[in-house]
Motif scaffolding. Structure first.
Motif, mmCIF file in Angstrom:
data_model
loop_
_atom_site.group_PDB
_atom_site.id
_atom_site.type_symbol
_atom_site.label_atom_id
_atom_site.label_comp_id
_atom_site.label_asym_id
_atom_site.label_seq_id
_atom_site.Cartn_x
_atom_site.Cartn_y
_atom_site.Cartn_z
ATOM 1 N N VAL A 54 38.658 37.701 48.917
ATOM 2 C CA VAL A 54 38.840 36.468 48.723
ATOM 3 C C VAL A 54 38.582 35.711 50.097
ATOM 4 C CG1 VAL A 54 40.400 34.321 48.419
ATOM 5 C CG2 VAL A 54 40.610 36.360 46.855
ATOM 6 N N THR A 61 38.418 45.985 47.271
ATOM 7 C CA THR A 61 39.417 45.923 48.509
ATOM 8 C C THR A 61 39.458 47.367 49.237
ATOM 9 O OG1 THR A 61 40.955 46.922 46.730
ATOM 10 C CG2 THR A 61 40.828 44.549 46.969
ATOM 11 N N LEU A 145 46.275 48.314 36.341
ATOM 12 C CA LEU A 145 44.796 48.063 36.900
ATOM 13 C C LEU A 145 45.138 48.119 38.566
ATOM 14 C CD1 LEU A 145 42.439 45.126 36.036
ATOM 15 C CD2 LEU A 145 42.454 46.394 38.197
ATOM 16 N N THR A 232 36.547 35.168 38.066
ATOM 17 C CA THR A 232 37.745 34.649 37.510
ATOM 18 C C THR A 232 38.369 35.885 36.571
ATOM 19 O OG1 THR A 232 37.118 32.437 37.849
ATOM 20 C CG2 THR A 232 39.050 32.966 36.704
HETATM 21 N N1 LIG Z 1 40.662 36.479 43.758
HETATM 22 C C1 LIG Z 1 41.320 37.624 43.164
HETATM 23 N N2 LIG Z 1 42.125 37.790 42.195
HETATM 24 C C2 LIG Z 1 42.668 38.891 41.574
HETATM 25 O O1 LIG Z 1 43.505 38.729 40.535
HETATM 26 C C3 LIG Z 1 42.097 40.125 42.010
HETATM 27 C C4 LIG Z 1 41.086 40.115 43.302
HETATM 28 N N3 LIG Z 1 40.860 38.901 43.852
HETATM 29 N N4 LIG Z 1 40.778 41.125 43.792
HETATM 30 C C5 LIG Z 1 41.528 42.338 43.525
HETATM 31 C C6 LIG Z 1 41.507 42.495 42.113
HETATM 32 C C7 LIG Z 1 40.433 42.367 41.359
HETATM 33 N N5 LIG Z 1 41.238 41.722 40.255
HETATM 34 C C8 LIG Z 1 40.216 41.586 38.920
HETATM 35 C C9 LIG Z 1 39.094 41.178 38.975
HETATM 36 C C10 LIG Z 1 38.257 41.018 38.005
HETATM 37 C C11 LIG Z 1 38.775 41.079 36.793
HETATM 38 C C12 LIG Z 1 38.048 40.839 35.539
HETATM 39 O O2 LIG Z 1 36.966 39.972 35.533
HETATM 40 N N6 LIG Z 1 38.121 41.354 34.336
HETATM 41 C C13 LIG Z 1 37.551 41.198 33.126
HETATM 42 C C14 LIG Z 1 37.093 42.421 32.666
HETATM 43 C C15 LIG Z 1 35.956 43.107 33.256
HETATM 44 C C16 LIG Z 1 35.454 44.541 32.392
HETATM 45 O O3 LIG Z 1 36.028 44.918 31.527
HETATM 46 O O4 LIG Z 1 34.557 44.819 32.880
HETATM 47 C C17 LIG Z 1 38.364 40.401 32.499
HETATM 48 O O5 LIG Z 1 37.935 39.726 31.162
HETATM 49 O O6 LIG Z 1 39.695 40.185 32.655
HETATM 50 C C18 LIG Z 1 40.160 41.474 36.657
HETATM 51 C C19 LIG Z 1 40.760 41.757 37.782
HETATM 52 C C20 LIG Z 1 42.422 41.656 40.371
HETATM 53 N N7 LIG Z 1 42.637 41.323 41.648
#
Ligand SMILES: Nc1nc(=O)c2c([nH]1)NC[C@@H]1CN(c3ccc(C(=O)N[C@@H](CCC(=O)O)C(=O)O)cc3)CN21
Ligand SMILES: CC(C)C(=O)C(=O)O
Ligand SMILES: [Mg+2]
Length: 276
Positions: A54, A61, A145, A232
């Protein structure tokens, strides 16, 4: 002016005692300013290693260092009057051995003033959790996760969705609770698994993308305020669009500078008051 029934300073035992009671409100912070902003609302302020993505624009990370977490942790503690503060241990600072974890966790609590640390991992980290807890450092294990496992997962993907993987997560939760964790962070899993975890441990579960069944909820503060939009996660709800407001304020400043409207006489030195 508080959403809470008590303005008492939050402690690790108080957080622990909220199991099954009032929901725990948790938020992340990386700066003194953000820590102060969330303090009246946040029971548990987490200095998350997500700050690497962020605030530093890192890819994951994994590149976050202990020095970064200590500097940000100290800043957040300075801004927290009511909230209990825990700091994420960064990748590589605790996985090698319980001794390595204690060396680095003790630096975190000594140099920041935080009340505890958070570490990612399932039952393979139970010995480390016990080692730290026995020596006076409260630990919040983080399961499901685990962003520090991004390469092993092939992306940030929800976990525990098959029957076997779900069972393993519930088993991890029980073992980490037995090892002495004061609260459990559960990220990115199904409601069924989150409910079973919450029902089978005596410590509060804090969920992020883990359904309403948990004893509390956390979000990355910048995500819910609309201050971060590189990506997001599905579980984010945006409660404000501050990024847009910031852009428009800055645009007005830029225009006024170009047009010579800023600064006006009231903001200049050496101007006699009868000119204003
Ligand atoms: N700003 C921010 N918010 C977070 O919640 C966060 C971070 N950074 N950095 C570390 C982790 C990374 N996180 C994440 C980042 C992306 C997804 C995401 O986009 N997931 C998709 C599925 C992706 C896939 O299946 O390939 C989703 O639909 O939720 C989820 C958790 C949670 N954490
Ligand atoms: C799940 C959240 C609290 C986290 O670990 C982070 O922001 O790094
Ligand atoms: Mg983290």
């Amino acid at each position: 002016m508080s959403i809470h029934t008590t303005n008492k300073r939050m402690t690790i035992p108080l957080i622990r005692s909220m199991k099954g009671g009032e929901k725990i409100v948790s938020l992340t912070a990386a700066t003194k300013w953000m820590s102060q902003m969330i303090d009246p609302v946040s029971d548990l302020t987490i200095v998350g290693d997500s700050l690497g993505m962020v605030s530093y624009g890192l890819e994951s990370t994994l590149q976050v260092t202990l020095e970064m977490m200590i500097l940000h942790g100290a800043a957040v503690v300075r801004g927290a009057k009511r909230a209990c503060v825990v700091v994420d241990m960064p990748f590589g600072s605790y996985q090698e051995s319980p001794r390595q974890a204690f060396q680095n966790a003790s630096r975190i609590v000594r140099e920041t003033g935080a009340q505890g640390v958070k570490i990612e991992g399932g039952k393979e980290m139970a010995e480390t959790v016990g080692f730290l807890v026995d020596r006076g450092i409260p630990v919040m294990p983080h399961i499901g996760l685990m962003p520090q496992h991004v390469h092993a997962m092939g992306g940030f993907k929800a976990q525990g969705l098959t029957e076997n993987a779900g069972k393993k997560l519930i088993e991890d939760a029980k073992v980490l609770c037995e090892a002495g964790g004061f609260s459990l962070l559960v990220e990115g899993t199904s409601e069924t698994v989150a409910r079973q975890i919450t029902e089978s441990v005596r410590i509060p579960t804090i969920g992020i993308g883990a359904s309403p069944c948990c004893d509390g909820q956390v979000l990355v503060t910048e995500d819910l305020l609309g201050l971060f939009s590189d990506y997001t996660p599905k579980f984010v709800k945006q409660y404000a669009d501050l990024g847009t407001q910031i852009k428009s304020a800055l645009e007005r400043f830029g225009k006024e500078v170009q047009e010579g409207e800023f600064p006006d006489l009231s903001r200049c030195f050496g101007v006699s008051s009868n000119k204003l």
